[in-house]
Enzyme design. Structure first.
Site, PDB file in Angstrom:
ATOM      1  N   SER A 367       0.810  -1.207   0.000  1.00 17.18           N
ATOM      2  CA  SER A 367       0.000   0.000   0.000  1.00 17.18           C
ATOM      3  C   SER A 367       0.854   1.272   0.000  1.00 17.18           C
ATOM      4  O   SER A 367       1.592   1.529  -0.939  1.00 17.18           O
ATOM      5  CB  SER A 367      -0.953  -0.040   1.196  1.00 17.18           C
ATOM      6  OG  SER A 367      -1.954   0.934   1.078  1.00 17.18           O
ATOM      7  N   ASP A 378      10.628   4.728  -9.975  1.00 14.38           N
ATOM      8  CA  ASP A 378      10.266   5.362 -11.238  1.00 14.38           C
ATOM      9  C   ASP A 378      11.056   6.639 -11.494  1.00 14.38           C
ATOM     10  O   ASP A 378      11.316   7.008 -12.644  1.00 14.38           O
ATOM     11  CB  ASP A 378       8.771   5.677 -11.266  1.00 14.38           C
ATOM     12  CG  ASP A 378       7.919   4.436 -11.502  1.00 14.38           C
ATOM     13  OD1 ASP A 378       8.502   3.339 -11.590  1.00 14.38           O
ATOM     14  OD2 ASP A 378       6.683   4.567 -11.581  1.00 14.38           O
ATOM     15  N   LYS A 393      -0.497  -3.984  -3.709  1.00 16.90           N
ATOM     16  CA  LYS A 393      -1.796  -3.385  -3.379  1.00 16.90           C
ATOM     17  C   LYS A 393      -1.834  -1.974  -3.957  1.00 16.90           C
ATOM     18  O   LYS A 393      -1.231  -1.057  -3.424  1.00 16.90           O
ATOM     19  CB  LYS A 393      -2.030  -3.345  -1.873  1.00 16.90           C
ATOM     20  CG  LYS A 393      -3.388  -2.759  -1.486  1.00 16.90           C
ATOM     21  CD  LYS A 393      -3.613  -2.828   0.016  1.00 16.90           C
ATOM     22  CE  LYS A 393      -4.997  -2.304   0.373  1.00 16.90           C
ATOM     23  NZ  LYS A 393      -5.113  -0.832   0.212  1.00 16.90           N
TER      24      LYS A 393
END
Length: 667
Positions: A367, A378, A393
Site C-alpha cells: 500500500s 520510477d 496493493k
C-alpha cells in the site's frame, strides 16, 4: 375516489416509487423488522444488521468493511497514531476465549458439531492499549471437524490452550520507550492489579486495556509480578497522549565515519513524514560529527520490509523527502473519485546525487509503502532491494464516518506511480447473490504475461501488476521448521522467564553453549509434558491424511504414518545443530527483550541481517550502484516522466474523465 387517491399516495412511495438503492434498503428494513417481531427465538437485531452488512461488503473485496463503534475508534487511533494511555502492549485471554471456556466447562461433550473453537493465543496476537500493532485479536480458528470422533479431542485441545493463556494471565509484550518503559515496566511482567482492583482469571485483556486508558494527565497505578523478584511491585504511570512512532530506529550502521544511515519505518500514520524528516536530519548530523565536518550522509537504507502501509498523504510526505522537487509522486482515480495528482513541492531532505538511497522491501511491503517504493524506483532516486516483489496493493480506501460512531471503509480508487503503472497484483470481481457459495468476491492474480511494461525517468523497464520488483535481489533467510514452531509457541519468551530466575544480564551478553544446551533441555521437557509439539507445522496435514486412511480402511498405512511422525520429530530435532546460530540469536533476543527497549533489539538484529549487510555493501560501492540505476538506459529515454504523465495515464485508463482535476499538495 378521493380516499382511493390518498391511499395510493401513501402506499406508492413505500413500495412502488423506489429507485435502485432505496428498494433493497426498504426490503432489508422490512426483513429485519419481521425477524425482530416474529422469529421463534429472540434475536439481536444489531448483530443481524452487522452480519448482513458484512456479508454484502465481503462480496466486493477484502478491504471494504463496516466498522462498528469500537472498531471505528480503533481504526481512527491507528490512522492518527496517537491515543490516551501509557504505551503498553499486553496479551491475555480475549472475551471470546473466556466465553468459550465458560461454555466448555458446562458439559464435557460438545452439543453441536458446528462449534467455533478459539485459536491458541500467540505473541503476535497481543493487544496493546493503542491497538495499532496488535489489533487482530479475533480468536476464531474455524469450525471443529464434523466427525463426532474428532469433536471431543479438538474441543479439549482448544480448552487446554485457553487455560494455559488464562493461567499465564495478563502479561506485558512490549513497553514503549518514552512511556511505560521509562516507568519500569518490562516484557514478561504479569499485571496483577490496576488501581488496586485485582485482575482475576476471568478478566479479559480488553478489560485491562480499557482500565489502562484514560484522559491524558490522569495517572494509573499498576501492580505487577516479575520473575526473579519475590514481592509484587507497584508503579504509578501518568496517562498521556501516546504517539505511536512509525520510525522504530534511526542509526548509523558500521563505522560512523562511513556515514551509512538506516531508518526502520513500520507504518504511515499521520506523523510518518515528519518522523522520517527528523530521522534524516539526525543521521546527517551524526555523520558530520563522526567525520569532523568533512562529509555528511553517504548512504541511506530505508527499511520498508513488513510495512503494511497507512495514509496516502503520509506516503506522499515521506516520498517528498527523498525525490526531487516538482516530481510526480502518485496519482489516484476512481469511478466516483476525482483524479488527483500529488507532486512534491519542497526541496528534498536527501540529495541523492551525494547520498546513495536504497529501499529495502519484501512481500509484506504494501500500500502506502509501495507508493514510496514505486516513486523512488520510477524517478531513479534510489535502488529497490529485496528478494523479489512487494505485496501488490494498488487500491485506495476511504473511511467515511457513519451515524452512531460507526464507519465504512471502502475502496474508491486505484493509484498510479510516476511512470503511470498500477501495481495492483490481484483483480477483484463482485460476487454475491442468494447462494452461499457465491457470497464472496472472486480474485484473479495478474499473470506475468499480462503485466505491461513502463519506463522510469532514465529509461529503465518496470512492470505494472504484482507489486514493485526489486532492482537488486538479495535472498532473505528462511526460518527452519523448528525455529518457526519455537517462535509461534513463545518458547523463547518462556525460556527467557526461566533464565532470568537464575541469571543476571551482563555487558556484552551472548548465548554461550551452556545456555544453548539448557534451552534444548527446556524445550524437550515442554515436549514431554505436552506443552509443545515440535512437529506442529505438519500436524494438520498428517491429521487429514490419518483420517482419510482410516476412512479407507488402510490400517497398515496408518501404522506407517505413526512411524512417519516419529521420523519427522527426529528430523526437526536435528535443526538444533543445523540452525544453531539462528536459534541462539532468537534466544538472545528473547532474553534481552526483558531488559532493553525495542530500538536496541532492532539495532542488534542488523548485525546478522543478511539483506541489510548486502545493502550496506551496495551503497558503499558507487560504481555498482550507479550501474544498476543506469541499467537499460541507452541515452534515449523511451518515455519521459514529467508534468502530469502519471495523471494522464490514470485518466486514460478510466475513460478520460473530463471532470478529473489535479490537486497539488504542498508539503
Amino acid at each position: 375516489a378521493g380516499a382511493t387517491i390518498m391511499a395510493g399516495l401513501i402506499i406508492v412511495p413505500l413500495f412502488a416509487d423506489v429507485d435502485g438503492v432505496s428498494q433493497p434498503v426498504t426490503l432489508f428494513e422490512t426483513i429485519l423488522g419481521d425477524l425482530d417481531r416474529g422469529y421463534v427465538d429472540e434475536v439481536d437485531t444489531n448483530k443481524l444488521f452487522e452480519t448482513g452488512v458484512s456479508a454484502m461488503l465481503r462480496s466486493l473485496d477484502p478491504y471494504t468493511e463496516f466498522e462498528g463503534k469500537q472498531e471505528a475508534q480503533d481504526m481512527s487511533e491507528s490512522i492518527e497514531g496517537k491515543y490516551g494511555g501509557i504505551g503498553l502492549v499486553i496479551s491475555g485471554a480475549t472475551p471470546r476465549d473466556l466465553a468459550f471456556l465458560k461454555e466448555s466447562t458446562k458439559d464435557a461433550t460438545p452439543v453441536s458439531s458446528k462449534t467455533t473453537a478459539p485459536s491458541k493465543l500467540l505473541p503476535a496476537d497481543a493487544i496493546q492499549d493503542s491497538l495499532n500493532d496488535g489489533d487482530d485479536i479475533s480468536s476464531a480458528a474455524g469450525e471443529i471437524d464434523e466427525d463426532e470422533e474428532e469433536l471431543l479431542p479438538n474441543s479439549l485441545a482448544s480448552k487446554k490452550d485457553i487455560e494455559a493463556v488464562q493461567q499465564r494471565g495478563i502479561t506485558v509484550v512490549s513497553a514503549f520507550e518514552g512511556y511505560a518503559f521509562d516507568y519500569g515496566l518490562r516484557v514478561g511482567d504479569k499485571l496483577v492489579a490496576i488501581n488496586g482492583n485485582p485482575i482475576e482469571a476471568t478478566t479479559s485483556v480488553e478489560e485491562v486495556r480499557n482500565q489502562l486508558r484514560g484522559e491524558p494527565g490522569s495517572a494509573v497505578d499498576i501492580s505487577f509480578e516479575r520473575v526473579g523478584v519475590s514481592e509484587v511491585q507497584t508503579v504509578s504511570v501518568p496517562r498521556t497522549l501516546v504517539k505511536i512512532r512509525d520510525v522504530k530506529l534511526a542509526a548509523l550502521i558500521g563505522d560512523p565515519k562511513d556515514g551509512i544511515g538506516y531508518i526502520r519505518l513500520s507504518g504511515f500514520a499521520s506523523d510518518a513524514g515528519r518522523e522520517v524528516r527528523n530521522a534524516i536530519a539526525y543521521l546527517q548530523q551524526r555523520s558530520e560529527d563522526a567525520s569532523s565536518g568533512e562529509s555528511s550522509l553517504q548512504g541511506l537504507i530505508l527499511d520498508l520490509r513488513g510495512n503494511p502501509g497507512g495514509l496516502l498523504t503520509s506516503a506522499v510526505d515521506v516520498a517528498s523527502a527523498l525525490v526531487p522537487k516538482g516530481s510526480d509522486i502518485v496519482s489516484a482515480k476512481g469511478r466516483g473519485f476525482p483524479g488527483i495528482l500529488y507532486r512534491s513541492r519542497y526541496e528534498p531532505m536527501l540529495d541523492t546525487s551525494q547520498t546513495k538511497l536504497a529501499v529495502l522491501v519484501n512481500k509484506g511491503t504494501a500500500s502506502a509503502a509501495e507508493i514510496v517504493s514505486g516513486a523512488v524506483q520510477d524517478l531513479d532516486a534510489g535502488i529497490i532491494v529485496g528478494e523479489d516483489r512487494t505485496f501488490g496493493k494498488g487500491l485506495v480506501q476511504n473511511v467515511e464516518d457513519l451515524p452512531f460512531d460507526t464507519a465504512l471503509k471502502f475502496t474508491v480508487a486505484k493509484y498510479y506511480t510516476p511512470s503511470g503503472r498500477c501495481i495492483q497484483g490481484i483483480n477483484y470481481s463482485e460476487g454475491g447473490g442468494l447462494k452461499a457459495e457465491d457470497g464472496r468476491y472472486t480474485a484473479k492474480r495478474v499473470q506475468d504475461r499480462e503485466r505491461a511494461t513502463y519506463f522510469t525517468k532514465a529509461g529503465r523497464e518496470v512492470k505494472d501488476g504484482g507489486g514493485v520488483e526489486a532492482d537488486y535481489k538479495v535472498t532473505a533467510p528462511t526460518a527452519s521448521a523448528l525455529e518457526v514452531t519455537l517462535l509461534r509457541s513463545n518458547a523463547f519468551g518462556d525460556y527467557a522467564a526461566e533464565w532470568s530466575k537464575h541469571h543476571e544480564l551482563t555487558n556484552h551478553f551472548e548465548v554461550d553453549d551452556d545456555t544453548y544446551r539448557e534451552f534444548q533441555t527446556f524445550v524437550q521437557q515442554k515436549q514431554r509434558d505436552g506443552e509443545l509439539k515440535l512437529e506442529a507445522l505438519y500436524s494438520g496435514p498428517l491429521k487429514d491424511l490419518s483420517k482419510m486412511l482410516k476412512q479407507s480402511g488402510y490400517k497398515g498405512s496408518a501404522k506407517e504414518l505413526d512411524n512417519l511422525k516419529s521420523d519427522i520429530l527426529r528430523e526437526v530435532m536435528k535443526d538444533f545443530d543445523k540452525y544453531r546460530k539462528d536459534i541462539k540469536e532468537d534466544i538472545a533476543q528473547g532474553i534481552l527483550a526483558r531488559y532493553v527497549p525495542e530500538s536496541m533489539l532492532i539495532e542488534r538484529s542488523l548485525q546478522t541481517d543478511k539483506q541489510v549487510l548486502a545493502t550496506v555493501k551496495l551503497v558503499t560501492n558507487g560504481q555498482k550502484f550507479d550501474r544498476l540505476l543506469a541499467k537499460g538506459s541507452d541515452g534515449e529515454q523511451k518515455q519521459a516522466i514529467n508534468g502530469a504523465s502519471s495523471f494522464e495515464t490514470a485518466t486514460t485508463a478510466l475513460d478520460n474523465d473530463e471532470g478529473a482535476k489535479v490537486q497539488l499538495k504542498k508539503w
